[in-house]
Design an enzyme around this catalytic site. Sequence first.
Site, PDB file in Angstrom:
ATOM      1  N   HIS A 277     -22.087   1.803   3.071  1.00 26.61           N
ATOM      2  CA  HIS A 277     -22.795   3.030   2.688  1.00 26.61           C
ATOM      3  C   HIS A 277     -23.685   3.565   3.811  1.00 26.61           C
ATOM      4  CE1 HIS A 277     -23.865   6.117   0.009  1.00 26.61           C
ATOM      5  NE2 HIS A 277     -24.017   5.422  -1.100  1.00 26.61           N
TER       6      HIS A 277
ATOM      7  N   ASP B  98      -1.967  11.643   0.222  1.00 30.71           N
ATOM      8  CA  ASP B  98      -0.534  11.340   0.304  1.00 30.71           C
ATOM      9  C   ASP B  98      -0.244  10.706   1.660  1.00 30.71           C
ATOM     10  OD1 ASP B  98       2.201  11.205   0.302  1.00 30.71           O
ATOM     11  OD2 ASP B  98       2.536  13.315  -0.186  1.00 30.71           O
TER      12      ASP B  98
END
Length: 447
Positions: free
Chosen positions: A167, A391
């Site tokens: 993070h 994708d």
Amino acid sequence: MNFIHASCETIVPSPPCTPHLITLSNNDLIMPPYYTGFLYFFHAPTEPEHRVRPKSLQLALARALSAFPPAAGRLKARSNGAGMDIECNNQGAIFVEAHATATLEDLLKSGNSSARGRDTFQPSPLWKSLAPDPNAIDQGPTEKPLLFTQLTRLAGGGVVLAVKLHHFVSDGAAQDYFVSSWAELARNGEISALPYLDRAVMKARTPPCPSFEHVEYIVHKEVPGGFSSTTKPPPMTSKIFEFRTEDILLLKDRANSHDKKDAFTGFQALASHIWKHVTKARGIEPSCDIKLGWAVDGRKRFNPPLPTNYFGNVNFYGCVKSNAREVVAKPLDCAATSIRSATNRITDEYMRSALDFIESQMNPFLLTASFVGTADLAMTSWTRFASYEVDFGWGKPVWFAPPIYDFAGLVILLPHPTDQGGANILIGMLEVHMKALLTDAEFYPVR
């Protein structure tokens, strides 16, 4: 589920970057020091030419790391002990290839009691095995990789891809952008927009001059440590609730019933609804003061706006306080009004003030969000992530979620796979409180 790690490799940037140091902003350093995880679930490719090729995925990752040098770097402690920075030193990221005997259907079981009247996939303890565990590596924080990935091949040909990024490196929006860029490289060899890496735009002013009260933060006397109690925490669980466009519109209508001129957003109405019923399910003492906090992406709120491809943390916190009686008993528009006011307060000057407020403390690690008490609720929205457009060349995901199961006090608004105006709401609670929430007919489904 039998699970086999076939390989674990360190992927280094190709081509390597010129070694350099990135100074982390105050906003980076007050983020929780853990890894944010994404899981992407894919059906088996239908065409042979679209089959999953791990080597191609690794080559694309190497190129992505070249474009995003912090993800391949390591943390470096500052000499004064007050903070860390990132050494972009090409040391690389972890890529695990694994095989599991479970099918995609085993991992995505639907229709349990958490979603009365609707079938929706639910979190499973099995999901934890689908992502690497950075804590399993016996290394200190300055030696450990900042990015962990895992490709799991399933029985029946399905695939799960996990991405865990520290993070301190980025917020969720930037991590989503990194994964999309990696997918672009795997699919067609190019990135449509290179990341903006200059974190100087998030520096505090000199001298720091905070001009607002920042109730969203709490300053501790010493750096908070991890959970050190020997007492076993109560059982926790999580469920996903599907809110379709019509559900959110109905909540907006309820919240706006008193004033349609200054309408509430879907998030404000939905957050109010969730806070109300989670508080009710927890059985909190009516006079108890409670907080709701949520992340606000500041990229478009700065003046001038930050680039949308800024790679770092630009989350600021909205925070409201009330007592449990009012949250549960008052109509939806009361909490929604407070949430809207707190969100609108996050302007360029407010965010600059927040950065200055952190700078004015002796050590940024002394600060945490203030809404982390056992009666408080934290919320973040991932609904604008391009999760279902990712994708890698073998098709788009059928499901997206974080690899977490047993947690409490956090709500994540996930994108819906087919309904652009809807959301899948992941809620983590103590098991006893979740049972109460599931029997609350006014919470879900929305009527």
